[in-house]
Design a protein around this motif. Structure first.
Motif, PDB file in Angstrom:
ATOM      1  N   GLU A 172       2.598   1.953   5.727  1.00 20.75           N
ATOM      2  CA  GLU A 172       1.727   2.176   6.880  1.00 20.75           C
ATOM      3  C   GLU A 172       1.245   3.610   7.000  1.00 20.75           C
ATOM      4  O   GLU A 172       0.255   3.876   7.680  1.00 20.75           O
ATOM      5  CB  GLU A 172       2.443   1.779   8.174  1.00 20.75           C
ATOM      6  N   LYS A 173       1.896   4.543   6.304  1.00 30.40           N
ATOM      7  CA  LYS A 173       1.553   5.955   6.426  1.00 30.40           C
ATOM      8  C   LYS A 173       0.668   6.471   5.285  1.00 30.40           C
ATOM      9  O   LYS A 173      -0.135   7.383   5.490  1.00 30.40           O
ATOM     10  CB  LYS A 173       2.837   6.796   6.457  1.00 30.40           C
ATOM     11  N   ALA A 174       0.822   5.927   4.106  1.00 38.42           N
ATOM     12  CA  ALA A 174       0.151   6.491   2.929  1.00 38.42           C
ATOM     13  C   ALA A 174      -1.231   5.887   2.718  1.00 38.42           C
ATOM     14  O   ALA A 174      -1.431   4.691   2.957  1.00 38.42           O
ATOM     15  CB  ALA A 174       0.998   6.269   1.685  1.00 38.42           C
ATOM     16  N   PRO A 175      -2.176   6.674   2.234  1.00 37.18           N
ATOM     17  CA  PRO A 175      -3.482   6.115   1.873  1.00 37.18           C
ATOM     18  C   PRO A 175      -3.365   5.273   0.606  1.00 37.18           C
ATOM     19  O   PRO A 175      -2.664   5.652  -0.341  1.00 37.18           O
ATOM     20  CB  PRO A 175      -4.340   7.364   1.624  1.00 37.18           C
ATOM     21  N   PHE A 176      -4.000   4.121   0.606  1.00 38.06           N
ATOM     22  CA  PHE A 176      -4.048   3.240  -0.565  1.00 38.06           C
ATOM     23  C   PHE A 176      -2.661   2.809  -1.049  1.00 38.06           C
ATOM     24  O   PHE A 176      -2.431   2.614  -2.245  1.00 38.06           O
ATOM     25  CB  PHE A 176      -4.816   3.909  -1.719  1.00 38.06           C
ATOM     26  N   ALA A 177      -1.730   2.640  -0.110  1.00 39.27           N
ATOM     27  CA  ALA A 177      -0.352   2.318  -0.491  1.00 39.27           C
ATOM     28  C   ALA A 177      -0.269   1.018  -1.289  1.00 39.27           C
ATOM     29  O   ALA A 177       0.429   0.947  -2.307  1.00 39.27           O
ATOM     30  CB  ALA A 177       0.532   2.228   0.753  1.00 39.27           C
ATOM     31  N   LYS A 178      -0.962  -0.026  -0.847  1.00 40.34           N
ATOM     32  CA  LYS A 178      -0.867  -1.319  -1.529  1.00 40.34           C
ATOM     33  C   LYS A 178      -1.661  -1.356  -2.824  1.00 40.34           C
ATOM     34  O   LYS A 178      -1.445  -2.238  -3.656  1.00 40.34           O
ATOM     35  CB  LYS A 178      -1.334  -2.438  -0.597  1.00 40.34           C
ATOM     36  N   VAL A 179      -2.562  -0.411  -3.010  1.00 40.16           N
ATOM     37  CA  VAL A 179      -3.259  -0.301  -4.299  1.00 40.16           C
ATOM     38  C   VAL A 179      -2.382   0.474  -5.282  1.00 40.16           C
ATOM     39  O   VAL A 179      -2.249   0.100  -6.450  1.00 40.16           O
ATOM     40  CB  VAL A 179      -4.622   0.390  -4.140  1.00 40.16           C
ATOM     41  N   ALA A 180      -1.774   1.534  -4.805  1.00 38.71           N
ATOM     42  CA  ALA A 180      -0.898   2.340  -5.660  1.00 38.71           C
ATOM     43  C   ALA A 180       0.353   1.579  -6.065  1.00 38.71           C
ATOM     44  O   ALA A 180       0.861   1.740  -7.186  1.00 38.71           O
ATOM     45  CB  ALA A 180      -0.514   3.635  -4.951  1.00 38.71           C
ATOM     46  N   HIS A 181       0.844   0.721  -5.140  1.00 35.61           N
ATOM     47  CA  HIS A 181       2.059  -0.063  -5.402  1.00 35.61           C
ATOM     48  C   HIS A 181       1.868  -1.474  -4.861  1.00 35.61           C
ATOM     49  O   HIS A 181       2.355  -1.797  -3.762  1.00 35.61           O
ATOM     50  CB  HIS A 181       3.281   0.595  -4.770  1.00 35.61           C
ATOM     51  N   PRO A 182       1.178  -2.342  -5.605  1.00 37.67           N
ATOM     52  CA  PRO A 182       1.034  -3.735  -5.157  1.00 37.67           C
ATOM     53  C   PRO A 182       2.386  -4.405  -4.929  1.00 37.67           C
ATOM     54  O   PRO A 182       2.533  -5.250  -4.048  1.00 37.67           O
ATOM     55  CB  PRO A 182       0.267  -4.399  -6.306  1.00 37.67           C
ATOM     56  N   LEU A 183       3.368  -4.016  -5.732  1.00 39.20           N
ATOM     57  CA  LEU A 183       4.756  -4.435  -5.568  1.00 39.20           C
ATOM     58  C   LEU A 183       5.603  -3.169  -5.468  1.00 39.20           C
ATOM     59  O   LEU A 183       5.250  -2.128  -6.044  1.00 39.20           O
ATOM     60  CB  LEU A 183       5.203  -5.304  -6.741  1.00 39.20           C
TER      61      LEU A 183
END
Length: 263
Positions: free
Chosen positions: A213-224
């Motif tokens: 929730e804090k980092a930009p593009f978190a789910k792109v950088a780490h899909p898992l």
């Protein structure tokens, strides 16, 4: 110079780090002992992204560890590499005890499992003689980052016993967008990597625990999350307050999206 009072997060990147001499991260790891350690560990605990279990699990191998080639369609020399480091069953027992005492009631032992490439790729460069006992600890992808941070906090006393604690994962890990170009970096990957560096160096550990929730593009950088959770264990084991101040010890890129940032 650092020492065994410090913990480390190593971005191990592609398994070909073991053989590709063009990668700056390879040379960083080959120089690791001389650059970052003032003493030799009596054993090594590696939290690897490549061992996922439902409950925390340690490998408690008595003899030389098997080398697990847990990858497909790589150059043939990769499958000939062996890293027969001694197992560390005594360390496995200590890890299990510390986790139990910290409230992790179910901690399992695996007496057969060897070392996956999240462990042996960096270790073969750092300790090529394969003469230091190694224990692996798994990650739990159905749990959150705070769970792994708390695991690390429980393991902090091991540093005083001569144990080198390493989290082995990746600062960014999206293989679906990865490309075979090394002269540029995806903007989203750079932005996430910059956020991670700034957060760790500023001591904002709770932000790193809540990275989704804090980092930009978190789910792109780490899909898992499996390649990020070893960082949270290393961060927890570092301690609290000034003792846990992070230092960036390496920062390079490969394949457009793969950060080798290490702390």
């Amino acid at each position: 110079m650092a020492g065994l009072k410090d913990t480390f997060f190593i971005s191990h990147g592609s398994p070909t780090l073991a053989i590709d001499d063009s990668l700056p991260a390879r040379h960083f790891l080959k120089d690791f002992r001389q650059t970052f350690l003032t003493e030799e560990p009596n054993s090594i605990l590696v939290v690897s992204a490549h061992w996922e279990t439902t409950e925390p699990t340690v490998n408690a191998v008595s003899g030389p560890s098997d080398t697990i080639h847990d990858f497909c369609n790589f150059p043939e020399p990769m499958y000939r590499i062996k890293y027969p480091a001694p197992g560390a069953p005594e360390l496995a027992i200590k890890v299990k005890k510390l986790l139990n005492e910290a409230g992790f009631k179910q901690v399992n032992e695996d007496k057969k499992r060897g070392l996956d490439h999240g462990a042996w790729v960096p270790l073969m460069l750092m300790y090529p003689e394969a003469d230091i006992p190694v224990c692996q600890l798994s990650v739990q992808t159905d749990m959150d980052a705070t769970h792994h941070h708390n695991m690390g906090k429980a393991l902090a006393p091991l540093k005083k016993e001569g144990v080198l604690i390493i989290g082995s994962g990746s600062a960014t890990h999206n293989l679906r967008i990865r490309q075979s170009i090394n002269d540029s970096v995806a903007s989203w990957a750079a932005e996430f990597n910059d956020w991670l560096k700034e957060s760790l160096l500023s001591g904002r550990h709770e932000d790193v625990n809540k990275y989704e929730e804090k980092a930009p593009f978190a789910k792109v950088a780490h899909p898992l999350p499996e390649h990020f959770y070893p960082l949270h264990v290393a961060m927890g084991a570092a301690g609290a307050g000034a003792d846990a101040k992070a230092e960036l010890i390496h920062d390079s890129w490969a394949s457009y999206t793969l950060s080798y940032a290490s702390f």
